[in-house]
Design an enzyme around this catalytic site. Structure first.
Site, PDB file in Angstrom:
ATOM      1  N   ASP A  39       0.814  -1.271   0.129  1.00  0.00           N
ATOM      2  CA  ASP A  39      -0.122  -0.039  -0.033  1.00  0.00           C
ATOM      3  C   ASP A  39       0.942   1.234  -0.028  1.00  0.00           C
ATOM      4  OD1 ASP A  39       0.964  -0.388   2.755  1.00  0.00           O
ATOM      5  OD2 ASP A  39      -1.149  -0.623   3.479  1.00  0.00           O
ATOM      6  N   THR A  40       1.999   1.155   0.585  1.00  0.00           N
ATOM      7  CA  THR A  40       2.907   2.260   0.441  1.00  0.00           C
ATOM      8  C   THR A  40       3.325   2.843  -0.849  1.00  0.00           C
ATOM      9  OG1 THR A  40       3.687   1.852   2.754  1.00  0.00           O
ATOM     10  CG2 THR A  40       5.019   3.200   1.356  1.00  0.00           C
ATOM     11  N   GLY A  84      -4.632   8.530   5.981  1.00  0.00           N
ATOM     12  CA  GLY A  84      -5.590   8.966   7.036  1.00  0.00           C
ATOM     13  C   GLY A  84      -5.023  10.276   7.802  1.00  0.00           C
TER      14      GLY A  84
END
Length: 490
Positions: A236-237, A404
């Site tokens: 995901d990074t 987030g």
């Protein structure tokens, strides 16, 4: 296109539409990712996650009448699943926060000196890394390792269930500390020295590889027609960084969620004495190497809120943020990378204990604890930016903060204040967007990462936070360095 973004606390399925000019994203399904402790081991509930994925795909099919071009999954790094000869799970994947890696680093370093392990893999030495998980299994004679015919990283597991193809995508493979960036493959000799069977590791494929068509049974169950499964940037990074519309060359990024990934893009891995001392990691990206440091993220604040909820003192997030603003500035500072903050449990108590050891005044109420966490994260970001500057010889002109954390205006502003650099916040769902953008590359809708980032800039809003009030943060930074030194002495 459908993106499936599985994070450490929740999963999201979204529909992406590219009209030739802009990309729109509509979230269709969100579901919790809840770890389960059974017989003393902390597991990921992979089958429940798979059902969440399938439900999201059903909703996507209904949204567009079944016609989907591509599907892809991104997840956190490090963790893996073991499959038997029939392709079935040997057991539910184990969570990186499980206690089985306690003491594993020292045992590995007795077989492979830490500097050699770093020089061969270029990865930050962290207790949770795949290498230490597998080494602990091998040392314990874990029968699941003997029963395994193949190993797949978490995103690759879901791709296998969707396409029937077992492969390991590069960006996730490079989080394992078992990938050799020089040879471009698995470090088989290191595996053998640790008693880990090299034969269980599958082919490594680059991000943007089309794995194959959606399995007929999955297509029938979800109502999707004509889709291919793409090995996007599955870490995901890497997906998030692919979606950052960098405004100035050399800018840093912070992917802020459960973890904080702070780094810069470089043309090739940097593996030398300086990067070893700084404990930086080199991971695969869509546009080169991601030189970064893994640091604790909003996990600490989330775990504090869970602890308060368990004690009957739960607090609404917006109310907490309002109270944080009224709490005393820079009163209590902790090193957020203290290993004591890694496992679940009484996070507020651990924060107070850390303060006592570091000579800091312990926070006494919820607002003070939460402010301590956010200000300490901002200072940790500064510390890491300084390390990156030392290793690369270049000071980033700005920081792009995605994930987030981009929604937390206090964290964004305090990061700007602590570092003295402008912070460009957003896009929030960068991993989801990057997942979709790499799918667009794979199916020929976009031609380059440059086009990807231009598309993101046209399609999504960002907000800039300018630095101010630097002097108090300079004083607090000295205290962070003292806290870090106290932690290192332990």
């Amino acid at each position: 296109m459908v993106s499936i973004d599985l994070g450490a606390q929740s999963g999201r399925v979204a529909l992406g539409r590219y009209d030739g000019d802009t990309l729109s994203v509509k979230e269709l399904h969100r579901f919790p990712n809840v770890a389960v402790r059974a017989a003393g081991t902390l597991h990921w509930d992979a089958l429940r996650l798979h059902e969440g994925v399938l439900e999201g795909l059903r909703l996507a099919a209904r949204e567009v009448g079944g016609a989907i071009d591509s599907v892809a999954v991104d997840t956190w790094g490090i963790d893996f699943a073991l499959l038997d000869r029939a392709g079935r799970l040997v057991g539910n994947p184990v969570h990186y926060r499980d206690e089985r890696t306690q003491g594993a680093m020292e045992k590995v370093f007795a077989l492979i000196p830490k500097q050699e392990l770093y020089q061969r893999t270029g990865n930050q030495l962290m207790q949770i890394n795949t290498v230490f998980q597998l080494a602990a299994m091998a040392a314990a004679g874990d029968p699941s390792l003997a029963a395994a015919s193949s190993l797949v990283m978490m995103a690759d597991l879901f791709h296998y269930w969707l396409s029937g193809v077992q492969a390991c995508e590069l960006t996730n493979a490079t989080t394992s500390q078992l990938y050799d960036p020089v040879s471009g493959g698995w470090a088989d000799d290191l595996l053998q020295r640790l008693g880990i069977p090299p034969a269980i590791f599958p082919e490594i494929v680059p991000p943007g590889t089309v794995l194959g068509a959606l399995l007929p049974r999955v297509a029938d169950e979800t109502g999707i027609r004509g889709a291919v499964v793409v090995a996007t940037a599955t870490h995901d990074t890497a997906a998030a960084v692919a979606a950052i519309p960098f405004r100035e060359h050399g800018s840093a990024y912070i992917s802020s969620g459960t973890w904080s990934l702070i780094g810069v893009e470089v043309d090739a891995p940097i593996i030398d004495e300086r990067s070893f001392v700084a404990n930086l990691t080199n991971e695969g990206g869509v546009a080169g190497t991601l030189l970064l440091r893994n640091a604790t993220g909003l996990w600490m604040l989330d775990e504090c809120r869970r602890a308060w909820e368990r004690s009957g003192a739960g607090i609404d997030y917006d109310v907490l943020i309002a109270r944080i603003e009224q709490a005393r500035r820079l009163r209590s500072i902790v090193d957020t990378d203290d290993p004591a903050f890694l496992p679940p449990g009484d996070m507020p108590g651990r924060i107070r204990d850390h303060c006592v050891r570091a000579g800091e005044p312990p926070p006494v109420d919820q607002a003070a604890v939460a402010r301590c966490v956010l200000e300490s994260l901002a200072l940790k970001y500064r510390q890491t930016i300084d390390l990156l500057e030392t290793v690369t010889g270049s000071r980033p002109p700005a920081i792009h903060l995605v994930g987030g954390g981009a929604l937390n205006r206090l964290l964004c502003q305090w990061t700007a204040d602590a570092t003295g650099l402008p912070v460009i916040a957003g896009p929030v769902e960068a991993a989801e967007i990057g997942n979709l953008a790499v799918q667009a590359l794979a199916i020929g809708e976009l031609a380059s990462v440059t086009e990807v980032r231009e598309l993101v800039e046209r399609s999504f809003m960002t907000q800039t936070y300018e630095p101010s009030a630097r002097a108090p943060w300079d004083d607090a930074y000295v205290r962070l360095e003292r806290a870090t030194a106290a932690m290192d002495q332990r």
